[in-house]
Design an enzyme around this catalytic site. Sequence first.
Site, PDB file in Angstrom:
ATOM      1  N   GLY A   7       0.906  -1.227   0.121  1.00  0.00           N
ATOM      2  CA  GLY A   7       0.073  -0.087  -0.001  1.00  0.00           C
ATOM      3  C   GLY A   7       0.914   1.189   0.053  1.00  0.00           C
ATOM      4  CG  ASN A   8      -0.337   4.675  -1.579  1.00  0.00           C
ATOM      5  OD1 ASN A   8      -0.853   5.694  -1.172  1.00  0.00           O
ATOM      6  ND2 ASN A   8      -0.409   3.960  -2.671  1.00  0.00           N
ATOM      7  CG  PHE A   9       2.882   6.414   4.009  1.00  0.00           C
ATOM      8  CD1 PHE A   9       2.414   5.557   5.061  1.00  0.00           C
ATOM      9  CD2 PHE A   9       4.072   6.413   3.725  1.00  0.00           C
ATOM     10  CE1 PHE A   9       3.502   4.888   5.570  1.00  0.00           C
ATOM     11  CE2 PHE A   9       5.010   5.465   4.140  1.00  0.00           C
ATOM     12  CZ  PHE A   9       4.742   4.838   5.109  1.00  0.00           C
ATOM     13  CB  ALA A  19      -1.642   7.353  -4.063  1.00  0.00           C
TER      14      ALA A  19
END
Length: 402
Positions: A211-213, A279
């Site tokens: 995943g990402n932030f 994102a």
Amino acid sequence: MLAGKHILLGVTGGIAAYKTPALVRLLKKQGAEVRVVMTPDALEFVAPLTLSVLSENPVFWTFTDQEAPDQGLWNNHVHLASWADLFLIAPATANTLAKMAGGACDNLLLAAYLSSDCPVYFAPAMDLDMHEHPATQSSFKRLEEFGNIMIPAEHGELASGLVGPGRMAEPENIVSFLQKDLRSKAPLAGKRYLITAGPTFERIDPVRYIGNFSSGKMGYAIANAAAGLGAEVILVSGPTPEHKLQSSIQKITTVTGSEMFTAVNTHYQNQDVVILCAAVADFKPKEVAEHKIKSKTQSLSIELSPTVDIAAHLGQEKTNQILVGFALETHDALDHAKSKLKKKNLDLIVLNSLEDQGVAFGAETNKITIIDRDENLHPYPLKSKAQVARDIIDFIIALQNA
Ligand code: C5P
């Protein structure tokens, strides 16, 4: 549509006034600021204290200060009227409507009405015969000719026991009438916006993911801003924390990039504007393990394959849509953003750089530069995400009108 709006509620002396506390609550729940002005007869039906507590503002019904009648202070009807973005008279009795139509001014509510230059809505409430009387019908007509907007009375049981037209519209119906009417007159009325927001999660095994932030805050702010200006908005959101979202927005929740792609593609052809704020992970595990990968494994390599590039796909399929991408860069920001603009066939790209102060995942602020197709740069100062959202939409509106 009502969030932040200053609503002056005029309450006149009819039995339906007992519903105005509920109306004030509903308006407040929509984020409106409410002030109440009453006719003296309305005091017989509902206590000003109730309306004052619920509106969190003093309630007025006399020309002079109710608290200090001996001091000669007056309640300024002009200030009340100029404070309002919208004047709603509910319930509006036959008597008050006739006076409004004739320009009479023998109480504070009527003085505020005559001083107002904002949209005026009135919700008639009276018995059936009064409602049908030609004198009342001519008041309705006259007031509509003045540009006032009638929220028609509903049909049903009346205080007299008769059944027919004359019931004040229910508070819920008054609120939805206002929302619908305001939306139809808003700058983005009839425009369709699709916005992606948040991260994507790409599964490694049944319990783990890449995943990402991304917090989704920017995309949600854009969705709210577009809906606030009257657009029909679809928000396709990856997994994010809860954010406030206007009730008119259709939210589609997705997890992976390919789910997001399917959701966006399903609605793409009908859109006027598509803003890709999500994102999206660039890679996903080539294979998703069927069972949880054991933690005792000494080392682990996961082979990755590229995800579908939603923006590039939409760029190829573009017909009349305005396609807006985001670029979050850590270095050589301008070059990277310009190359994405071209490669993905976007109309605009919104650049934010993690090198700038106040730009970070989950931050309340953002600092953007909008780059257009001719590679002109339009830099903005650091602002709240809500203000940044408004800047982006204003830029798009200007582009559409150019
Ligand atoms: O990840 P990248 O910097 O290339 O993102 C640029 C733009 O492309 C963003 O608007 C992003 O939402 C979009 N994008 C996408 N699908 C991907 C990767 C990026 O729609 N797989």
